[in-house]
Design an enzyme around this catalytic site. Sequence first.
Site, PDB file in Angstrom:
ATOM      1  N   ARG A  47       0.844  -1.209   0.000  1.00 10.18           N
ATOM      2  CA  ARG A  47       0.000   0.000   0.000  1.00 10.18           C
ATOM      3  C   ARG A  47       0.872   1.249   0.000  1.00 10.18           C
ATOM      4  O   ARG A  47       0.553   2.245  -0.640  1.00 10.18           O
ATOM      5  CB  ARG A  47      -0.987   0.016   1.178  1.00 10.18           C
ATOM      6  N   TYR A  99     -15.505  18.286 -15.409  1.00 13.75           N
ATOM      7  CA  TYR A  99     -15.887  16.882 -15.623  1.00 13.75           C
ATOM      8  C   TYR A  99     -16.940  16.503 -14.572  1.00 13.75           C
ATOM      9  O   TYR A  99     -16.707  16.667 -13.373  1.00 13.75           O
ATOM     10  CB  TYR A  99     -14.653  15.975 -15.509  1.00 13.75           C
ATOM     11  N   ASP A 170      -6.568  19.422 -14.854  1.00 10.12           N
ATOM     12  CA  ASP A 170      -6.960  18.108 -15.373  1.00 10.12           C
ATOM     13  C   ASP A 170      -6.508  18.057 -16.834  1.00 10.12           C
ATOM     14  O   ASP A 170      -7.077  18.731 -17.693  1.00 10.12           O
ATOM     15  CB  ASP A 170      -8.487  17.952 -15.233  1.00 10.12           C
TER      16      ASP A 170
HETATM   17  C1  LIG Z   1     -12.754  10.147 -17.041  1.00  9.96           C
HETATM   18  C2  LIG Z   1     -12.343  11.477 -16.553  1.00  9.96           C
HETATM   19  C3  LIG Z   1     -12.122  11.714 -15.187  1.00  9.96           C
HETATM   20  C4  LIG Z   1     -12.362  10.653 -14.126  1.00  9.96           C
HETATM   21  O1  LIG Z   1     -11.518   9.560 -14.261  1.00  9.96           O
HETATM   22  P1  LIG Z   1     -11.934   8.044 -13.853  1.00  9.96           P
HETATM   23  O2  LIG Z   1     -10.729   7.272 -14.258  1.00  9.96           O
HETATM   24  O3  LIG Z   1     -13.190   7.713 -14.600  1.00  9.96           O
HETATM   25  O4  LIG Z   1     -12.176   8.034 -12.391  1.00  9.96           O
HETATM   26  C5  LIG Z   1     -11.695  12.982 -14.818  1.00  9.96           C
HETATM   27  N1  LIG Z   1     -11.526  13.971 -15.722  1.00  9.96           N
HETATM   28  C6  LIG Z   1     -11.757  13.783 -17.042  1.00  9.96           C
HETATM   29  C7  LIG Z   1     -11.537  14.908 -17.988  1.00  9.96           C
HETATM   30  C8  LIG Z   1     -12.165  12.531 -17.503  1.00  9.96           C
HETATM   31  O5  LIG Z   1     -12.398  12.353 -18.814  1.00  9.96           O
END
Ligand SMILES: *Cc1c(COP(=O)(O)O)cnc(C)c1O
Length: 371
Positions: A47, A99, A170
């Site tokens: 972990r 998102y 992001d």
């Molecule tokens: C899919 C996505 C997420 C979330 O990711 P997961 O792997 O589904 O938890 C966050 N931001 C964007 C832009 C995404 O496309």
Amino acid sequence: MHIETIAIHAGNHVDETSKAVIQPIILSTTFERAVDGTYPGGYIYSRSSNPNRTLLENVLAKLEGGSDAAAFSSGNAAGMSVFQSLPPGTHVIAPDDMYHGLRNQLKLLFAGILTFDFIDVNDSQVLMDHLRPETGLIWIETPSNPLLKITDIKQVVKIAHQNGIKVACDNTFATPVCQQPLALGADLVMHSSTKYFGGHSDLMGGALITKVKGDWWLKIRQVQEYGGAIPSPLDCYYLARSIKTLPYRIRGHVHNAQLLAEFLEKHPKVESVMYPGLPSHPQHDIAKAQMTSFGGMLSFCLKGGREEANRVINQLKLFTRATSLGGVESLIEHRATVEGPDTKTPFNLLRVSVGLEHIDDLVEDLAQALA
Ligand SMILES: *Cc1c(COP(=O)(O)O)cnc(C)c1O
């Protein structure tokens, strides 16, 4: 070193005992201590850390030009760890088209712990009007999902840093092949590695990459270790394997997306196309300044409204009706119905994850469906 070389070498090393050219998968959850009680291999318990995760984190950090990276079991777990690392009462600013999974996470899980505003972060005046003494983080996502809006990273960073606020980006849609937010001033990059990093729609993962290893990063590492939302050694192995072809896959996605966007823009049944690589995109100039290429995602709106969107999506043969993105196969989805009742996404919008099929086959399929 160039990104193609980093992608192949930074997540791999020749095994010292067997001389295997590809890193072995270490499934053991625990590691033997020496007679003096130390851990000669540097690992204690999986972990906390694991050799496959260490290699994955190394390649992730290098790809984004960061000083360290932390891998998680999903993109949302990565986002969750950022929000959990903030002192209670911190005010967070996020985009109004964030998102939806992370927007819901903030609204449903962090109400009463953090405060937040969802605003148009690209409007400097709006952004400055929402700053508070307790604002600790500005979250951005560019290109955004599903409207492919572009946020001027440098502009947001400037306002944030003048006010002692951190910026997290992001970078899932762009990937470090198209855009490197840390070099543009951001403090932290977040990824859903489920998407382009995995690239084959068969694993879930998330990642955070930091510019500096300061107190905030230490806290994020604590959330990773004690929260425990870590990826398995197998998932880490598969991800490091997929990342080796990331730069070449992205070239193919970008090539196909640009041509598909140009085809759709000329089609009489299409109302509008959202792709940052089109000169008609309202923020094409910002995209050109901060991206090296424009990614593999596009959205388009149909003139006939929701019914026409349904008709087209059901007529397609090569594009699979499914959510998610970043795999080798093309996917199409009616985004508004995925996002739920509070969505601002137009009902005549279809989002496309442009895959690596031959572009002529993709165009032919869309042409017959639109006809
Ligand atoms: C899919 C996505 C997420 C979330 O990711 P997961 O792997 O589904 O938890 C966050 N931001 C964007 C832009 C995404 O496309």
